[in-house]
Enzyme design. Structure first.
Site, PDB file in Angstrom:
ATOM      1  N   GLU B  35       0.942  -0.982  -0.005  1.00  0.00           N
ATOM      2  CA  GLU B  35      -0.084  -0.004   0.026  1.00  0.00           C
ATOM      3  C   GLU B  35       1.046   1.117   0.097  1.00  0.00           C
ATOM      4  O   GLU B  35       1.671   1.291   0.883  1.00  0.00           O
ATOM      5  CB  GLU B  35      -0.828  -0.068   1.274  1.00  0.00           C
ATOM      6  CG  GLU B  35      -1.915  -1.061   1.249  1.00  0.00           C
ATOM      7  CD  GLU B  35      -2.471  -1.583   2.540  1.00  0.00           C
ATOM      8  OE1 GLU B  35      -2.294  -0.928   3.507  1.00  0.00           O
ATOM      9  OE2 GLU B  35      -2.756  -2.486   2.621  1.00  0.00           O
ATOM     10  N   LEU B  64      -6.129  -1.610  -0.968  1.00  0.00           N
ATOM     11  CA  LEU B  64      -5.805  -1.703   0.418  1.00  0.00           C
ATOM     12  C   LEU B  64      -6.162  -3.005   1.109  1.00  0.00           C
ATOM     13  O   LEU B  64      -7.516  -2.945   1.671  1.00  0.00           O
ATOM     14  CB  LEU B  64      -6.378  -0.669   1.180  1.00  0.00           C
ATOM     15  CG  LEU B  64      -5.900   0.009   2.354  1.00  0.00           C
ATOM     16  CD1 LEU B  64      -6.274   1.699   2.369  1.00  0.00           C
ATOM     17  CD2 LEU B  64      -6.351  -0.783   3.288  1.00  0.00           C
ATOM     18  N   ALA B  65      -5.613  -4.076   1.078  1.00  0.00           N
ATOM     19  CA  ALA B  65      -6.016  -5.588   1.246  1.00  0.00           C
ATOM     20  C   ALA B  65      -5.034  -6.256   1.661  1.00  0.00           C
ATOM     21  O   ALA B  65      -4.486  -6.911   0.619  1.00  0.00           O
ATOM     22  CB  ALA B  65      -7.404  -6.251   0.388  1.00  0.00           C
ATOM     23  N   GLU B  66      -4.662  -6.717   2.822  1.00  0.00           N
ATOM     24  CA  GLU B  66      -3.507  -7.383   2.934  1.00  0.00           C
ATOM     25  C   GLU B  66      -3.525  -8.776   2.401  1.00  0.00           C
ATOM     26  O   GLU B  66      -2.428  -9.353   2.105  1.00  0.00           O
ATOM     27  CB  GLU B  66      -2.881  -7.220   4.596  1.00  0.00           C
ATOM     28  CG  GLU B  66      -2.548  -6.011   5.027  1.00  0.00           C
ATOM     29  CD  GLU B  66      -3.546  -5.061   5.131  1.00  0.00           C
ATOM     30  OE1 GLU B  66      -4.926  -5.327   5.183  1.00  0.00           O
ATOM     31  OE2 GLU B  66      -3.391  -3.638   5.497  1.00  0.00           O
ATOM     32  N   GLN B  88       2.051  -2.374   5.750  1.00  0.00           N
ATOM     33  CA  GLN B  88       2.498  -0.943   6.163  1.00  0.00           C
ATOM     34  C   GLN B  88       2.615  -0.811   7.550  1.00  0.00           C
ATOM     35  O   GLN B  88       3.642  -0.064   8.095  1.00  0.00           O
ATOM     36  CB  GLN B  88       0.987  -0.088   5.831  1.00  0.00           C
ATOM     37  CG  GLN B  88       1.436   1.277   5.662  1.00  0.00           C
ATOM     38  CD  GLN B  88       0.426   2.126   4.884  1.00  0.00           C
ATOM     39  OE1 GLN B  88      -0.840   2.120   5.368  1.00  0.00           O
ATOM     40  NE2 GLN B  88       0.704   2.608   4.034  1.00  0.00           N
ATOM     41  N   PHE B  89       1.963  -1.361   8.577  1.00  0.00           N
ATOM     42  CA  PHE B  89       2.057  -1.579   9.827  1.00  0.00           C
ATOM     43  C   PHE B  89       2.061  -3.016  10.454  1.00  0.00           C
ATOM     44  O   PHE B  89       0.931  -3.587   9.933  1.00  0.00           O
ATOM     45  CB  PHE B  89       1.407  -0.481  10.653  1.00  0.00           C
ATOM     46  CG  PHE B  89       1.791   0.905  10.525  1.00  0.00           C
ATOM     47  CD1 PHE B  89       2.624   1.391  11.426  1.00  0.00           C
ATOM     48  CD2 PHE B  89       1.267   1.639   9.627  1.00  0.00           C
ATOM     49  CE1 PHE B  89       3.041   2.568  11.208  1.00  0.00           C
ATOM     50  CE2 PHE B  89       1.693   2.994   9.519  1.00  0.00           C
ATOM     51  CZ  PHE B  89       2.611   3.535  10.205  1.00  0.00           C
ATOM     52  N   ASP B  90       2.768  -3.192  11.414  1.00  0.00           N
ATOM     53  CA  ASP B  90       2.706  -4.527  12.110  1.00  0.00           C
ATOM     54  C   ASP B  90       1.289  -5.015  12.422  1.00  0.00           C
ATOM     55  O   ASP B  90       0.987  -6.448  12.069  1.00  0.00           O
ATOM     56  CB  ASP B  90       3.583  -4.637  13.173  1.00  0.00           C
ATOM     57  CG  ASP B  90       3.481  -3.285  14.043  1.00  0.00           C
ATOM     58  OD1 ASP B  90       2.254  -2.782  14.252  1.00  0.00           O
ATOM     59  OD2 ASP B  90       4.575  -2.589  14.279  1.00  0.00           O
ATOM     60  N   GLY B  91       0.476  -4.092  13.053  1.00  0.00           N
ATOM     61  CA  GLY B  91      -0.881  -4.571  13.466  1.00  0.00           C
ATOM     62  C   GLY B  91      -2.038  -4.948  12.351  1.00  0.00           C
ATOM     63  O   GLY B  91      -2.807  -5.320  12.596  1.00  0.00           O
ATOM     64  N   PHE B  92      -1.278  -4.433  10.891  1.00  0.00           N
ATOM     65  CA  PHE B  92      -2.028  -4.616   9.695  1.00  0.00           C
ATOM     66  C   PHE B  92      -2.043  -5.997   9.080  1.00  0.00           C
ATOM     67  O   PHE B  92      -2.511  -6.390   8.121  1.00  0.00           O
ATOM     68  CB  PHE B  92      -2.143  -3.472   8.788  1.00  0.00           C
ATOM     69  CG  PHE B  92      -2.346  -2.315   9.162  1.00  0.00           C
ATOM     70  CD1 PHE B  92      -3.101  -2.138  10.699  1.00  0.00           C
ATOM     71  CD2 PHE B  92      -1.971  -1.080   8.684  1.00  0.00           C
ATOM     72  CE1 PHE B  92      -3.525  -0.968  11.041  1.00  0.00           C
ATOM     73  CE2 PHE B  92      -2.157   0.223   9.193  1.00  0.00           C
ATOM     74  CZ  PHE B  92      -2.937   0.233  10.376  1.00  0.00           C
ATOM     75  N   HIS B 135      -0.381   0.166  15.445  1.00  0.00           N
ATOM     76  CA  HIS B 135       0.687   0.458  14.923  1.00  0.00           C
ATOM     77  C   HIS B 135       2.107   0.212  15.617  1.00  0.00           C
ATOM     78  O   HIS B 135       3.193   0.824  15.310  1.00  0.00           O
ATOM     79  CB  HIS B 135       0.685   1.989  14.561  1.00  0.00           C
ATOM     80  CG  HIS B 135      -0.413   2.363  13.714  1.00  0.00           C
ATOM     81  ND1 HIS B 135      -2.017   2.411  13.815  1.00  0.00           N
ATOM     82  CD2 HIS B 135      -0.345   2.810  12.246  1.00  0.00           C
ATOM     83  CE1 HIS B 135      -2.396   2.730  12.894  1.00  0.00           C
ATOM     84  NE2 HIS B 135      -1.732   3.024  11.805  1.00  0.00           N
TER      85      HIS B 135
END
Lengths: 409, 333
Positions: B35, B64-66, B88-92, B135
């Site tokens: 992303e 935008l879809a992991e 983009q971020f660990d939590g995603f 995040h």
């Protein structure tokens, strides 16, 4: 007795609920009846249940030429595939019942959907199946014996996908839709789309069922395919049932109509009409190879058997439903069509049945003779490159096995 | 002279950026996806300038879809590409968890070795930047627990430059953890392999030698441990700092050599200690170094709570004082 009770003390409230429960099946029935007997006017169909060639309609007109261009030899060859695939499936089922396989997901009733789709593919195209696509595997040239290992528990598939451009079976519903999409994105990057060279231009097919259409991965795949205009055909076999859950518990808008919302065409085809499936799939693959992007095909069909050999459909669906679909049987229909049109004589049909017997015997033998895996191979292929934990555990396990041999057991 | 020019002073972020650039130059099959990785260069600018130089086909701005990103990366890998995915971020990463553990990790085994998944999943991880929730997470243990994946974590610019290239060259899938609060740390990086051969991907490094206690750390806590060692030195205590670099597999030789020497070990990571990497390290160290240990292996880490709001994070994260307290506790045995 009950009459007396009803007269004397009519229960005010509960009777509504009781009636609802009592007639649960019938309150649901009209909806299902509508769904399963009629794919609607949008459905592409060329041959009816009795094998009669249908007139040109608005739905089938765009594909009529493809069917008209087919020869008697094409028809015979497709019929052969239908019969042999059904026999592969029957043998898989029988082998499970005999304890040779742990599980078998039957494709019974979906032969035309799979053969029509598989036959429309070119050698360079690539298929990403779920786990019921034995018919597509057959058309790709995958030996049916290869499909048995996963269900016998000797491997997790294990065949070389690139030998026939047929990916491993994917058990987690929907995962493979994204793999197909990424693969198609790779095809684009290889410059193998829209060159006009029929041996170079490549398309990808992603297979799933009606149940799969609810998955996030399925919907994400449609988004990714759409925005990248990938050379892809999504092939949804709507067999009406996701184990015990009927269509209306999976979606309000059928898969072929949802495609438009993602930005590409969707087509509903009679999944029990092999000619229609072949024609629709061929058109979609041609468009994909030419760089026109993805198409979604919904093959309207029926899972005539159980979800798998572990399932008992009598618990959740009426027998009458199966009777309706038996009338639409894909093989009966194709045979009727061929007989009417004189595409084959009786000896041809006998010969195919004999070939099916031989195939069944071959599969049975291969299954029964399939050796258990060497226990020491359990660790193999966890990684492509050396991994110390795996090496250590493998050595430990090997020593453990040796200790029994040394003990003379 | 030429050796001098091959040394550059880079931030960890720039080390990654240059490493990615080098990998893309070396192998046309390397593609980046994620992303905002294109024009924007990623929210941390790790891919800055790469789409401009390598084109949109090789630096792919994805929807935008992991799960979609990782799942399509699998497909690209099957087609012969080497995708490098940015989460983009660990939590995603969790929407992609299924694809990672069910498919990425298993396809080589399921295919009996016929299929390779040479892909890298980059994960900016850890806290300390005052971010909103989701995040600041450290989820490396989930993946280190999954057979079929390799997991590494970088701690400095030189490793960033080299390890990203090594990870991309690996024929196995690699989870690549980047300490986001250290992105802007600077150091000199030798860019010439001939001048100084980089350490192999799965080797740990003794970053600071010492004799009293071994600190086992990775990613963002390596710097914390180096600071702790500096502070301890002022009090006459000699701490050895081992940067694990690789979490799966672990470089057991380097770890046990150090602990056998010092007789004491303290593990330090941001992830919760319960079933974190420290738990595995403690188990392995007590098994391999039992007769050398002067004290139980102690663990310093995040508390076993969801990552707290950022006003708590200074105390939540294992800082200098908590590391030194653990060192004192170890030395008191």
């Amino acid at each position: 007795m009950s009459e007396h009770l009803t007269e004397d003390a009519p229960p005010a409230q509960p009777i509504v609920d009781a009636r609802h429960l009592q007639h649960h099946e019938t309150t649901v029935q009209p909806m299902m009846e509508h769904d399963i007997t009629d794919g609607g006017p949008d459905m592409v169909q060329f041959v009816d249940g009795d094998g009669n060639r249908l007139e040109t309609t608005e739905a089938n007109a765009p594909y009529a030429k493809i069917v008209e261009d087919m020869t008697s030899e094409d028809a015979r060859s497709m019929y052969r595939d239908l019969v042999l695939v059904r026999r592969v499936d029957a043998e898989g089922f029988a082998l499970q019942r005999q304890g040779e396989l742990g599980l078998w997901p039957s494709l019974l009733g979906q032969e035309a959907a799979q053969v029509g789709a598989g036959r429309a593919m070119r050698p360079q195209d690539y298929a990403f199946p779920g786990y019921r696509e034995h018919g597509v595997a057959w058309c790709r040239g995958v030996p049916p014996e290869n499909l048995l290992g996963i269900f016998r528990g000797v491997n997790h598939g294990g065949w070389d996908s690139n030998a026939n451009n047929f990916h491993l079976y994917t058990i987690v519903i929907g995962n493979q839709m994204l793999h197909a999409t990424g693969y198609a994105m790779g095809v684009q990057r290889d410059g193998k789309v829209g060159t006009g060279d029929p041996d170079r231009d490549t398309a990808v097919m992603a297979f799933t069922g009606d149940g799969g259409t609810a998955q996030g991965d399925y919907n994400e795949a449609l988004v990714f395919a759409s925005v990248s205009n990938a050379p892809l055909v999504f092939f949804v076999q709507n067999n009406q049932w996701a184990i015990s859950e009927p269509n209306y518990k999976q979606f309000r808008i059928p898969p072929y109509l949802r495609a438009r919302g993602f930005g590409f065409p969707g087509v509903r085809v009679d999944g029990n009409d092999v000619l229609a499936v072949y024609a629709v799939t061929k058109a979609a693959l041609d468009a994909a190879r030419a760089g026109q992007g993805p198409t979604l095909i919904e093959a309207f069909t029926y899972r005539m058997g159980a979800h798998t050999t572990s399932d008992d459909p009598t618990k959740y669906r009426p027998a009458a439903e199966l009777d309706i679909w038996k009338e639409k049987d894909p093989i009966k229909r194709m045979r009727g069509f061929m007989e009417t049109k004189g595409h084959a004589d009786a000896s041809f049909f006998e010969q195919i049945d004999a070939e099916a017997d031989e195939l069944a015997a071959r599969i049975r033998k291969a299954c029964q003779e399939m050796p258990d895996p060497d226990l020491r191979t359990m660790f193999d292929h966890t990684y492509a490159e050396e991994h110390p934990v795996i090496e250590a555990e493998k050595a430990e396990f090997s020593a453990y096995l040796d200790s029994f041999e040394e003990a003379g057991r | 002279m030429s050796a001098m020019t091959s040394v550059q002073r880079l931030t960890l972020a720039k080390g990654l950026n240059q490493g990615l650039r080098k990998a893309m130059e070396d192998d046309p099959k390397v593609v980046l996806m994620g992303e905002d990785v294109g024009k924007l260069g990623g929210v941390f600018r790790i891919t800055e300038g790469l789409q401009k130089d390598f084109g949109e086909d090789r630096v792919i701005d994805t929807p935008l879809a992991e799960s979609g990103i990782v799942g399509t990366a699998v497909g690209l890998a099957l087609r012969g590409y080497r995708p490098v995915v940015e989460i983009q971020f660990d939590g995603f990463i969790y929407p992609a968890f299924d694809q990672i553990v069910s498919q990425v990790a298993k396809l080589h085994a399921r295919s009996l070795g016929h299929l390779k998944l040479p892909m890298v999943i980059r994960v900016p991880f850890g806290g300390g930047i005052g971010a909103v929730e989701h995040h600041s997470e450290s989820n490396e243990a989930y993946f280190a627990h999954t057979a079929g994946l390799r997991v590494v974590a970088v701690s400095d610019p030189a490793d960033a430059y080299w390890m990203i290239q090594q990870a991309i060259r690996s024929d196995d899938p690699v989870m690549f953890y980047e300490p986001k609060r250290r992105y802007h740390e600077r150091a000199e990086v030798e860019l010439d392999e001939a001048a100084e051969a980089p350490l192999p991907l799965h080797r740990a490094r003794v970053t600071r030698e010492g004799t009293d206690v071994t600190l086992l750390a990775y990613g963002p806590t390596v710097k914390t441990c180096l600071q702790a060692a500096e502070a301890a030195a002022a009090e006459g205590k000699s701490l050895e700092v081992v940067d694990l670099r690789s979490l799966s597999p672990l470089d057991l030789d380097t770890i046990t050599t150090s602990v056998k020497k010092t007789g004491r070990a303290v593990t330090v990571h941001e992830a919760a200690t319960f079933l974190g990497m420290g738990a595995e390290l403690a188990a392995l160290v007590q098994r391999e170094c039992f007769h050398h240990l002067e004290a139980p292996v102690l663990r310093v880490g995040g508390y076993n709570i969801p990552y707290p709001p950022s006003r708590f994070e200074e105390e939540f994260l294992p800082g200098l004082d908590r590391v030194l307290d653990a060192v004192d506790e170890s030395l008191a045995y």
